[in-house]
Design a protein around this motif. Sequence first.
Motif, PDB file in Angstrom:
ATOM      1  N   GLU A  73       0.690  -0.999   0.046  1.00  0.00           N
ATOM      2  CA  GLU A  73       0.081   0.070  -0.232  1.00  0.00           C
ATOM      3  C   GLU A  73       0.969   1.350  -0.156  1.00  0.00           C
ATOM      4  N   LYS A  74       2.357   1.150   0.883  1.00  0.00           N
ATOM      5  CA  LYS A  74       3.204   2.284   0.636  1.00  0.00           C
ATOM      6  C   LYS A  74       3.631   2.603  -0.296  1.00  0.00           C
ATOM      7  N   GLY A  78       1.550   6.221  -6.792  1.00  0.00           N
ATOM      8  CA  GLY A  78       0.617   7.055  -6.985  1.00  0.00           C
ATOM      9  C   GLY A  78      -0.813   6.171  -8.167  1.00  0.00           C
ATOM     10  N   GLU A 130      -3.541   4.287  -8.903  1.00  0.00           N
ATOM     11  CA  GLU A 130      -5.550   5.004  -8.601  1.00  0.00           C
ATOM     12  C   GLU A 130      -5.902   3.331  -9.089  1.00  0.00           C
ATOM     13  N   ARG A 150       2.134   1.873  -2.989  1.00  0.00           N
ATOM     14  CA  ARG A 150       1.185   2.206  -4.450  1.00  0.00           C
ATOM     15  C   ARG A 150       1.276   3.738  -4.722  1.00  0.00           C
ATOM     16  N   ASP A 151       0.784   3.881  -3.491  1.00  0.00           N
ATOM     17  CA  ASP A 151       0.917   5.803  -2.514  1.00  0.00           C
ATOM     18  C   ASP A 151       1.967   5.722  -3.209  1.00  0.00           C
TER      19      ASP A 151
END
Length: 131
Positions: free
Chosen positions: A5-6, A12, A14, A8-9
């Motif tokens: 998740e880190k 960027g 989505e 992916r964030d």
Amino acid sequence: MNLAEKLRDFVGYEPYEDDTYDTYETYDARPAKPSRHARRREVYAEPAAAPAPSMQISLMKLESADDARYAIQQLAQGGAVLFSLAGTPRALSRRLLDFVCGGLYAYDGWVEHVAIDTYLLLPQGIEVLYG
């Protein structure tokens, strides 16, 4: 927050609307078996008609490789060729005849010995009737 998740964030990422599936399509992995009648039609199908060759006969005297090449071109276009090797040196006439026979093989034609040093080249589908 876990590592994925880190990441992916950080990148960027989505999810698109297409990434979520509401329904699933099912596919049958086996190909459809043709009916018995369809298989019968395949076996007895008529072959495709070959284009009708032209009924043109070229008369020529072979004295060089260019003449032999021209004779093969006439054969490739569906025409018959009647040629003579009279007056050509024996070694050259054998080479020219070998060259022409190679072209006949490539175009599924055949040769007919008509007279001394005279041959008839015929494309596929043309017959000579003797009477």
